[in-house]
Design an enzyme around this catalytic site. Sequence first.
Site, PDB file in Angstrom:
ATOM      1  N   GLY A  74      -8.298  -1.090 -79.532  1.00 43.21           N
ATOM      2  CA  GLY A  74      -7.682  -2.329 -79.080  1.00 43.21           C
ATOM      3  C   GLY A  74      -7.998  -3.437 -80.065  1.00 43.21           C
ATOM      4  O   GLY A  74      -9.014  -3.382 -80.770  1.00 43.21           O
ATOM      5  N   GLN A  79      -8.851 -12.017 -83.012  1.00 41.68           N
ATOM      6  CA  GLN A  79      -9.824 -11.309 -83.851  1.00 41.68           C
ATOM      7  C   GLN A  79      -9.403 -11.255 -85.317  1.00 41.68           C
ATOM      8  O   GLN A  79     -10.208 -10.917 -86.180  1.00 41.68           O
ATOM      9  CB  GLN A  79     -10.037  -9.879 -83.341  1.00 41.68           C
ATOM     10  CG  GLN A  79     -10.791  -9.817 -82.027  1.00 41.68           C
ATOM     11  CD  GLN A  79     -10.964  -8.385 -81.573  1.00 41.68           C
ATOM     12  OE1 GLN A  79     -10.055  -7.794 -81.006  1.00 41.68           O
ATOM     13  NE2 GLN A  79     -12.130  -7.811 -81.842  1.00 41.68           N
ATOM     14  N   CYS A 119     -17.211  -3.734 -79.511  1.00 44.97           N
ATOM     15  CA  CYS A 119     -16.180  -4.686 -79.931  1.00 44.97           C
ATOM     16  C   CYS A 119     -16.167  -4.738 -81.458  1.00 44.97           C
ATOM     17  O   CYS A 119     -17.224  -4.822 -82.079  1.00 44.97           O
ATOM     18  CB  CYS A 119     -16.499  -6.060 -79.348  1.00 44.97           C
ATOM     19  SG  CYS A 119     -15.321  -7.335 -79.801  1.00 44.97           S
ATOM     20  N   LEU A 120     -14.975  -4.698 -82.044  1.00 45.59           N
ATOM     21  CA  LEU A 120     -14.879  -4.736 -83.505  1.00 45.59           C
ATOM     22  C   LEU A 120     -15.470  -6.025 -84.076  1.00 45.59           C
ATOM     23  O   LEU A 120     -15.879  -6.062 -85.229  1.00 45.59           O
ATOM     24  CB  LEU A 120     -13.416  -4.599 -83.943  1.00 45.59           C
ATOM     25  CG  LEU A 120     -12.750  -3.245 -83.660  1.00 45.59           C
ATOM     26  CD1 LEU A 120     -11.260  -3.309 -83.972  1.00 45.59           C
ATOM     27  CD2 LEU A 120     -13.406  -2.127 -84.448  1.00 45.59           C
ATOM     28  N   HIS A 161     -10.382  -6.290 -71.788  1.00 44.34           N
ATOM     29  CA  HIS A 161     -11.257  -6.690 -72.898  1.00 44.34           C
ATOM     30  C   HIS A 161     -10.469  -7.549 -73.896  1.00 44.34           C
ATOM     31  O   HIS A 161     -10.928  -8.616 -74.318  1.00 44.34           O
ATOM     32  CB  HIS A 161     -11.805  -5.417 -73.568  1.00 44.34           C
ATOM     33  CG  HIS A 161     -12.660  -5.639 -74.784  1.00 44.34           C
ATOM     34  ND1 HIS A 161     -13.973  -5.252 -74.853  1.00 44.34           N
ATOM     35  CD2 HIS A 161     -12.365  -6.197 -75.990  1.00 44.34           C
ATOM     36  CE1 HIS A 161     -14.470  -5.571 -76.047  1.00 44.34           C
ATOM     37  NE2 HIS A 161     -13.502  -6.143 -76.763  1.00 44.34           N
ATOM     38  N   GLU A 162      -9.256  -7.088 -74.249  1.00 41.21           N
ATOM     39  CA  GLU A 162      -8.444  -7.822 -75.232  1.00 41.21           C
ATOM     40  C   GLU A 162      -7.934  -9.137 -74.648  1.00 41.21           C
ATOM     41  O   GLU A 162      -7.848 -10.147 -75.347  1.00 41.21           O
ATOM     42  CB  GLU A 162      -7.269  -6.971 -75.724  1.00 41.21           C
ATOM     43  CG  GLU A 162      -7.628  -5.613 -76.310  1.00 41.21           C
ATOM     44  CD  GLU A 162      -8.752  -5.645 -77.316  1.00 41.21           C
ATOM     45  OE1 GLU A 162      -8.925  -6.673 -77.988  1.00 41.21           O
ATOM     46  OE2 GLU A 162      -9.477  -4.636 -77.421  1.00 41.21           O
ATOM     47  N   HIS A 165     -10.435 -11.762 -75.041  1.00 41.52           N
ATOM     48  CA  HIS A 165     -10.444 -12.348 -76.391  1.00 41.52           C
ATOM     49  C   HIS A 165      -9.456 -13.513 -76.472  1.00 41.52           C
ATOM     50  O   HIS A 165      -9.725 -14.512 -77.140  1.00 41.52           O
ATOM     51  CB  HIS A 165     -10.043 -11.304 -77.437  1.00 41.52           C
ATOM     52  CG  HIS A 165     -11.178 -10.451 -77.928  1.00 41.52           C
ATOM     53  ND1 HIS A 165     -12.305 -10.975 -78.517  1.00 41.52           N
ATOM     54  CD2 HIS A 165     -11.347  -9.106 -77.943  1.00 41.52           C
ATOM     55  CE1 HIS A 165     -13.121  -9.979 -78.864  1.00 41.52           C
ATOM     56  NE2 HIS A 165     -12.559  -8.843 -78.523  1.00 41.52           N
TER      57      HIS A 165
HETATM   58 ZN    ZN Z   1     -13.440  -7.019 -78.669  1.00 40.74          ZN
END
Ligand code: ZN
Length: 194
Positions: A74, A79, A119-120, A161-162, A165
């Site tokens: 995702g 991000q 998380c990236l 989660h996204e 963000h």
């Molecule tokens: Zn994330």
Amino acid sequence: MADTQHDAEVVEQPEPPPIDPETAARRAAALAHVRKFGDPVLKARALPVDRFDDELRAEIRRMGTLMNDAFGIGLAATQVGTLHRVLVYRVEPESPVNALVNPQIEWSSGEKEWMEEGCLSLPGVHVDVERPIHVRVRARDAGGDQILVEASGLEARVIQHEMDHLDGILILDRTPRDQRKEAMRALREQSEAA
Ligand code: ZN
């Protein structure tokens, strides 16, 4: 709490299988494009998209490629530093990348569960987060058409989660205080070592 090791580390950044140098280099290059903890854009609230044009579709394609190259499941526009309410995800390796524009939770289940998330934007951090198991999300696709997504389990978790963000919320904001403290310490050590 997450008790099955198998389910751990699933969101955004599962541990990669052994990879060849070329794939590893592509992954590192993709990860370099992802904004990391400490970047103020990750705390910003993204704005609704009102133009469904070629530029938006190109942005979505770029995000999908970046997510795949980074071995993520995702990715939210914030991000990559774009304050658009856009997210991409793909929970099944073989399925196409899903894109949600201006997503809104229409309904979520009272039934919730804890699971470990990564998380990236938070390299090396894995913390437990509690989320509704089922959600119904209204959104638009890349062409501007209304879509309704009914998601459960991992898919529901990734979408939530996204969507967090897009409101400037990170998993650190949702995890118990002791895990947050531990994660903050790890992030601090990383940035000092860098
Ligand atoms: Zn994330």
